[in-house]
Design an enzyme around this catalytic site. Structure first.
Site, PDB file in Angstrom:
ATOM      1  N   GLY A  22      -4.452   3.773   5.157  1.00  0.00           N
ATOM      2  CA  GLY A  22      -3.286   2.949   4.823  1.00  0.00           C
ATOM      3  C   GLY A  22      -2.025   3.368   5.531  1.00  0.00           C
ATOM      4  O   GLY A  22      -0.943   3.359   4.937  1.00  0.00           O
ATOM      5  N   SER A 143      -0.412   8.394  -8.715  1.00  0.00           N
ATOM      6  CA  SER A 143       0.788   7.695  -9.177  1.00  0.00           C
ATOM      7  C   SER A 143       1.404   8.463 -10.335  1.00  0.00           C
ATOM      8  O   SER A 143       0.688   8.957 -11.215  1.00  0.00           O
ATOM      9  CB  SER A 143       0.427   6.282  -9.657  1.00  0.00           C
ATOM     10  OG  SER A 143       1.517   5.731 -10.370  1.00  0.00           O
ATOM     11  N   TYR A 156      -5.356   0.093 -12.711  1.00  0.00           N
ATOM     12  CA  TYR A 156      -4.787   0.937 -11.652  1.00  0.00           C
ATOM     13  C   TYR A 156      -4.604   2.370 -12.137  1.00  0.00           C
ATOM     14  O   TYR A 156      -5.054   3.328 -11.493  1.00  0.00           O
ATOM     15  CB  TYR A 156      -3.454   0.311 -11.239  1.00  0.00           C
ATOM     16  CG  TYR A 156      -2.599   1.119 -10.304  1.00  0.00           C
ATOM     17  CD1 TYR A 156      -2.963   1.305  -8.975  1.00  0.00           C
ATOM     18  CD2 TYR A 156      -1.390   1.670 -10.735  1.00  0.00           C
ATOM     19  CE1 TYR A 156      -2.144   2.022  -8.111  1.00  0.00           C
ATOM     20  CE2 TYR A 156      -0.573   2.381  -9.882  1.00  0.00           C
ATOM     21  CZ  TYR A 156      -0.956   2.559  -8.570  1.00  0.00           C
ATOM     22  OH  TYR A 156      -0.159   3.266  -7.712  1.00  0.00           O
ATOM     23  N   LYS A 160      -6.398   5.855 -10.969  1.00  0.00           N
ATOM     24  CA  LYS A 160      -5.622   6.996 -10.446  1.00  0.00           C
ATOM     25  C   LYS A 160      -5.848   8.236 -11.322  1.00  0.00           C
ATOM     26  O   LYS A 160      -5.889   9.366 -10.813  1.00  0.00           O
ATOM     27  CB  LYS A 160      -4.129   6.650 -10.392  1.00  0.00           C
ATOM     28  CG  LYS A 160      -3.758   5.566  -9.387  1.00  0.00           C
ATOM     29  CD  LYS A 160      -3.869   6.034  -7.941  1.00  0.00           C
ATOM     30  CE  LYS A 160      -3.074   5.137  -6.998  1.00  0.00           C
ATOM     31  NZ  LYS A 160      -3.305   5.447  -5.578  1.00  0.00           N
TER      32      LYS A 160
HETATM   33  P1  NDP Z   1       1.698  -0.520   0.686  1.00  0.00           P
HETATM   34  O1  NDP Z   1       1.006  -1.658   0.024  1.00  0.00           O
HETATM   35  O2  NDP Z   1       3.085  -0.717   1.146  1.00  0.00           O
HETATM   36  O3  NDP Z   1       0.787   0.003   1.908  1.00  0.00           O
HETATM   37  C1  NDP Z   1      -0.578   0.199   1.647  1.00  0.00           C
HETATM   38  C2  NDP Z   1      -1.290   0.560   2.925  1.00  0.00           C
HETATM   39  O4  NDP Z   1      -2.693   0.669   2.616  1.00  0.00           O
HETATM   40  C3  NDP Z   1      -1.173  -0.503   4.012  1.00  0.00           C
HETATM   41  O5  NDP Z   1      -1.288   0.122   5.275  1.00  0.00           O
HETATM   42  C4  NDP Z   1      -2.388  -1.382   3.738  1.00  0.00           C
HETATM   43  O6  NDP Z   1      -2.726  -2.170   4.868  1.00  0.00           O
HETATM   44  C5  NDP Z   1      -3.431  -0.297   3.403  1.00  0.00           C
HETATM   45  N1  NDP Z   1      -4.558  -0.785   2.616  1.00  0.00           N
HETATM   46  C6  NDP Z   1      -4.505  -1.501   1.458  1.00  0.00           C
HETATM   47  N2  NDP Z   1      -5.748  -1.805   1.067  1.00  0.00           N
HETATM   48  C7  NDP Z   1      -6.592  -1.280   1.989  1.00  0.00           C
HETATM   49  C8  NDP Z   1      -8.001  -1.296   2.149  1.00  0.00           C
HETATM   50  N3  NDP Z   1      -8.790  -1.913   1.260  1.00  0.00           N
HETATM   51  N4  NDP Z   1      -8.534  -0.652   3.212  1.00  0.00           N
HETATM   52  C9  NDP Z   1      -7.744  -0.030   4.117  1.00  0.00           C
HETATM   53  N5  NDP Z   1      -6.402   0.004   4.032  1.00  0.00           N
HETATM   54  C10 NDP Z   1      -5.838  -0.626   2.972  1.00  0.00           C
HETATM   55  O7  NDP Z   1       1.569   0.694  -0.363  1.00  0.00           O
HETATM   56  P2  NDP Z   1       2.529   1.930  -0.699  1.00  0.00           P
HETATM   57  O8  NDP Z   1       2.961   2.582   0.546  1.00  0.00           O
HETATM   58  O9  NDP Z   1       3.521   1.484  -1.697  1.00  0.00           O
HETATM   59  O10 NDP Z   1       1.517   2.858  -1.517  1.00  0.00           O
HETATM   60  C11 NDP Z   1       0.793   3.912  -0.922  1.00  0.00           C
HETATM   61  C12 NDP Z   1       0.130   4.693  -2.031  1.00  0.00           C
HETATM   62  O11 NDP Z   1       1.120   5.162  -2.969  1.00  0.00           O
HETATM   63  C13 NDP Z   1      -0.877   3.883  -2.862  1.00  0.00           C
HETATM   64  O12 NDP Z   1      -1.984   4.675  -3.185  1.00  0.00           O
HETATM   65  C14 NDP Z   1      -0.090   3.527  -4.125  1.00  0.00           C
HETATM   66  O13 NDP Z   1      -0.941   3.329  -5.224  1.00  0.00           O
HETATM   67  C15 NDP Z   1       0.757   4.788  -4.282  1.00  0.00           C
HETATM   68  N6  NDP Z   1       1.952   4.568  -5.098  1.00  0.00           N
HETATM   69  C16 NDP Z   1       2.985   3.790  -4.618  1.00  0.00           C
HETATM   70  C17 NDP Z   1       4.111   3.591  -5.400  1.00  0.00           C
HETATM   71  C18 NDP Z   1       5.255   2.752  -4.949  1.00  0.00           C
HETATM   72  O14 NDP Z   1       6.197   2.520  -5.746  1.00  0.00           O
HETATM   73  N7  NDP Z   1       5.283   2.284  -3.703  1.00  0.00           N
HETATM   74  C19 NDP Z   1       4.231   4.198  -6.762  1.00  0.00           C
HETATM   75  C20 NDP Z   1       3.080   4.984  -7.140  1.00  0.00           C
HETATM   76  C21 NDP Z   1       2.004   5.175  -6.333  1.00  0.00           C
HETATM   77  P3  NDP Z   1      -3.595  -3.535   4.717  1.00  0.00           P
HETATM   78  O15 NDP Z   1      -3.045  -4.288   3.555  1.00  0.00           O
HETATM   79  O16 NDP Z   1      -3.423  -4.252   6.036  1.00  0.00           O
HETATM   80  O17 NDP Z   1      -4.996  -3.112   4.506  1.00  0.00           O
END
Ligand code: NDP
Length: 259
Positions: A22, A143, A156, A160
């Site tokens: 990601g 998270s 979710y 986690k």
């Molecule tokens: P974003 O949705 O902004 O980015 C997620 C990234 O993961 C993207 O690159 C997306 O690209 C990729 N991704 C999503 N699904 C898949 C998949 N099935 N296979 C491969 N790649 C995938 O997320 P955040 O940066 O906000 O979050 C990152 C982490 O932090 C996550 O685990 C989230 O649960 C955790 N988190 C975030 C919080 C927040 O407030 N932002 C709070 C708490 C935890 P694409 O969609 O093209 O696949």
């Protein structure tokens, strides 16, 4: 500004090979950027390439929700780098719903596949190489909401929570092989995924009588930036954290510690 030089003036992670899931945007992209700044070679993945993938990283499209996707990614990492020294499972998330009974079965499965099983599958494929080399580091992104689950996100936070429990067990299993496993638990962080999720959440619970499920505010007065979370990941990957394993570092501006 953070510098990643060690005492001898070389970049701290020079020569290390890292896989970050990601990494096309948000927290993952910040982790990729900071790893590159620290001198690591980085392979990253998402389901589609975006212009926000940091320059200098190798990008491969993959869906890590499926066993086939995770295994293909692990094989690509082996072929590209001959193994990885650092594995950061960051891809995660889930769509909120109006109450636990509104969460469809397939979204429970998706939440478990993306937030938990992708980590399990990638670790299973890539930590045996770390064991042979008697060195390696794994960080799972969880998270800060885990201890206080709320109705729209039970799938979710349950996934986690399982990830954190699994991480602690894996840390104990792999410690004798010189491998450290830790989690970072972000609070409300300004990313495309985070913003979209909070927008959906606000729309679901717009009614005043459901204020207890409203999106919380952050005591330190601002949302986290992706680099706030990446800083914690890079700390765990540094020599300064050489005696940390099985820990979960909460990085949330105080959001979930109100008492
Ligand atoms: P974003 O949705 O902004 O980015 C997620 C990234 O993961 C993207 O690159 C997306 O690209 C990729 N991704 C999503 N699904 C898949 C998949 N099935 N296979 C491969 N790649 C995938 O997320 P955040 O940066 O906000 O979050 C990152 C982490 O932090 C996550 O685990 C989230 O649960 C955790 N988190 C975030 C919080 C927040 O407030 N932002 C709070 C708490 C935890 P694409 O969609 O093209 O696949």
């Amino acid at each position: 500004m953070t510098t990643f030089e060690n005492g001898s003036g070389t970049r701290e992670l020079a020569g290390k090979r890292a896989l970050v899931t990601g990494g096309s945007r948000g927290i993952g992209a910040a982790v990729v950027r900071q790893l590159l700044d620290a001198g690591a070679e980085v392979l990253t993945t998402a389901r589609s390439a975006l212009s926000t993938v940091p320059a200098g990283a190798t990008f491969v499209e993959a869906d890590v929700r499926t066993r086939a996707g995770a295994e293909a990614l692990a094989t690509t990492a082996q072929k590209t780098f001959g193994g990885v020294d650092i594995l950061v499972h960051n891809a995660g998330g889930a769509r909120p719903h109006k109450g636990s009974s509104a969460i469809p079965d397939e979204e429970w499965q998706d939440a478990l596949d993306l937030n938990l099983l992708a980590a399990v599958r990638l670790d299973s494929a890539l930590t045996p190489g770390m064991r042979e080399r008697h060195s390696g580091m794994v960080v799972h992104i969880s998270s800060a909401a885990v201890p206080t689950p709320v109705a729209p996100f039970l799938h979710y936070t349950a996934a986690k929570a399982a990830l954190e429990n699994y991480s602690r067990g894996l840390a104990l299993e792999l410690a004798p092989f010189g491998i450290r496993v830790n989690t970072v638990s972000p609070g409300r962080t300004a990313t495309p995924g985070g913003e979209a999720t909070r927008e959906q959440w606000t729309q679901l619970y717009a009614a005043p009588d459901q204020d207890d499920t409203a999106v919380p505010t952050v005591p330190l007065g601002r949302d986290g930036a992706p680099d706030d979370i990446a800083n914690a990941v890079l700390f765990l990957l540094s020599e300064r954290a050489s005696w940390l394993t099985g820990s979960s570092l909460v990085v949330d501006g105080g959001e979930f510690h109100r008492g």
